[in-house]
Design a protein around this motif. Structure first.
Motif, mmCIF file in Angstrom:
data_model
loop_
_atom_site.group_PDB
_atom_site.id
_atom_site.type_symbol
_atom_site.label_atom_id
_atom_site.label_comp_id
_atom_site.label_asym_id
_atom_site.label_seq_id
_atom_site.Cartn_x
_atom_site.Cartn_y
_atom_site.Cartn_z
ATOM 1 N N ILE A 82 0.829 -1.211 0.000
ATOM 2 C CA ILE A 82 0.000 0.000 0.000
ATOM 3 C C ILE A 82 0.860 1.256 0.000
ATOM 4 O O ILE A 82 0.565 2.216 -0.707
ATOM 5 C CB ILE A 82 -0.970 -0.005 1.197
ATOM 6 C CG1 ILE A 82 -1.945 -1.177 1.067
ATOM 7 C CG2 ILE A 82 -1.747 1.296 1.267
ATOM 8 C CD1 ILE A 82 -2.802 -1.400 2.276
ATOM 9 N N SER A 83 1.927 1.274 0.772
ATOM 10 C CA SER A 83 2.783 2.457 0.790
ATOM 11 C C SER A 83 3.452 2.658 -0.570
ATOM 12 O O SER A 83 3.710 3.791 -0.981
ATOM 13 C CB SER A 83 3.819 2.383 1.904
ATOM 14 O OG SER A 83 4.701 1.304 1.708
ATOM 15 N N ALA A 84 3.707 1.575 -1.287
ATOM 16 C CA ALA A 84 4.285 1.673 -2.630
ATOM 17 C C ALA A 84 3.311 2.369 -3.570
ATOM 18 O O ALA A 84 3.712 3.205 -4.390
ATOM 19 C CB ALA A 84 4.628 0.290 -3.164
ATOM 20 N N PHE A 85 2.046 2.040 -3.444
ATOM 21 C CA PHE A 85 1.033 2.689 -4.272
ATOM 22 C C PHE A 85 0.980 4.187 -3.968
ATOM 23 O O PHE A 85 0.937 5.014 -4.877
ATOM 24 C CB PHE A 85 -0.338 2.046 -4.053
ATOM 25 C CG PHE A 85 -1.439 2.736 -4.808
ATOM 26 C CD1 PHE A 85 -1.532 2.604 -6.188
ATOM 27 C CD2 PHE A 85 -2.355 3.523 -4.147
ATOM 28 C CE1 PHE A 85 -2.540 3.257 -6.892
ATOM 29 C CE2 PHE A 85 -3.360 4.181 -4.837
ATOM 30 C CZ PHE A 85 -3.459 4.046 -6.215
ATOM 31 N N SER A 86 1.012 4.534 -2.691
ATOM 32 C CA SER A 86 1.014 5.942 -2.301
ATOM 33 C C SER A 86 2.234 6.667 -2.859
ATOM 34 O O SER A 86 2.124 7.777 -3.381
ATOM 35 C CB SER A 86 0.995 6.079 -0.777
ATOM 36 O OG SER A 86 -0.211 5.592 -0.263
ATOM 37 N N ALA A 87 3.387 6.027 -2.758
ATOM 38 C CA ALA A 87 4.622 6.621 -3.274
ATOM 39 C C ALA A 87 4.538 6.821 -4.783
ATOM 40 O O ALA A 87 4.960 7.852 -5.315
ATOM 41 C CB ALA A 87 5.814 5.745 -2.916
ATOM 42 N N GLU A 88 3.975 5.852 -5.467
ATOM 43 C CA GLU A 88 3.835 5.941 -6.921
ATOM 44 C C GLU A 88 2.921 7.106 -7.320
ATOM 45 O O GLU A 88 3.212 7.844 -8.265
ATOM 46 C CB GLU A 88 3.299 4.623 -7.478
ATOM 47 C CG GLU A 88 3.357 4.537 -8.968
ATOM 48 C CD GLU A 88 3.058 3.132 -9.480
ATOM 49 O OE1 GLU A 88 3.137 2.954 -10.700
ATOM 50 O OE2 GLU A 88 2.761 2.232 -8.681
ATOM 51 N N VAL A 89 1.848 7.301 -6.586
ATOM 52 C CA VAL A 89 0.927 8.409 -6.860
ATOM 53 C C VAL A 89 1.639 9.748 -6.653
ATOM 54 O O VAL A 89 1.489 10.667 -7.462
ATOM 55 C CB VAL A 89 -0.345 8.311 -5.989
ATOM 56 C CG1 VAL A 89 -1.171 9.583 -6.061
ATOM 57 C CG2 VAL A 89 -1.176 7.105 -6.404
ATOM 58 N N VAL A 90 2.416 9.855 -5.594
ATOM 59 C CA VAL A 90 3.163 11.091 -5.331
ATOM 60 C C VAL A 90 4.112 11.391 -6.490
ATOM 61 O O VAL A 90 4.165 12.519 -6.993
ATOM 62 C CB VAL A 90 3.944 11.007 -3.997
ATOM 63 C CG1 VAL A 90 4.918 12.168 -3.860
ATOM 64 C CG2 VAL A 90 2.982 10.970 -2.824
ATOM 65 N N ILE A 91 4.841 10.382 -6.943
ATOM 66 C CA ILE A 91 5.776 10.565 -8.056
ATOM 67 C C ILE A 91 5.027 11.010 -9.320
ATOM 68 O O ILE A 91 5.445 11.955 -10.001
ATOM 69 C CB ILE A 91 6.583 9.277 -8.329
ATOM 70 C CG1 ILE A 91 7.519 8.979 -7.161
ATOM 71 C CG2 ILE A 91 7.370 9.388 -9.636
ATOM 72 C CD1 ILE A 91 8.141 7.590 -7.189
ATOM 73 N N GLN A 92 3.923 10.359 -9.611
ATOM 74 C CA GLN A 92 3.143 10.711 -10.799
ATOM 75 C C GLN A 92 2.627 12.146 -10.724
ATOM 76 O O GLN A 92 2.695 12.888 -11.702
ATOM 77 C CB GLN A 92 1.975 9.747 -10.983
ATOM 78 C CG GLN A 92 2.400 8.377 -11.433
ATOM 79 C CD GLN A 92 1.254 7.381 -11.453
ATOM 80 O OE1 GLN A 92 0.122 7.694 -11.066
ATOM 81 N NE2 GLN A 92 1.537 6.180 -11.891
#
Length: 105
Positions: free
Chosen positions: A83-93
């Motif tokens: 889940i934290s990976a998904f959050s990190a990916e959204v931030v990067i995008q």
């Protein structure tokens, strides 16, 4: 308690945002960040053992001129998955689309 300790404690408690006290944890994080003398005080947290501490810290640092270190930490989370990976990916995008601001503003 120091503002850094308050920030970490609140990030860990908030976690993925499913806590019944989610809003309180976020407000505590926001208060702690506002009281830091410099956002770079969060840099050591990019190596924290808790993924949420890393994610929230990197997000704020990214919005405050620490691009390379923040992106590196966020990409490290993405590689781990979860889940934290998904959050990190959204931030990067959002950052890459020029639509990102600190979550604490």
């Amino acid at each position: 308690m120091s503002y850094i300790a308050q920030f970490c404690e609140s990030e860990i408690a908030k976690g993925d945002g499913t806590s019944a006290n989610d809003h309180e944890h976020f407000e505590s994080m926001k208060d702690a960040v506002k009281n830091l003398s410099n956002p770079s005080e969060l840099l050591p947290l990019l190596k924290h053992e808790n993924e949420w501490v890393v994610c929230w810290s990197a997000s704020h640092l990214l919005a405050n001129g620490q691009k390379s270190k923040a992106i590196k930490s966020l990409k490290g989370l993405v590689k781990k998955g979860g889940i934290s990976a998904f959050s990190a990916e959204v931030v990067i995008q959002e950052y890459e689309q020029n639509s990102f601001a600190s979550p604490f503003v």
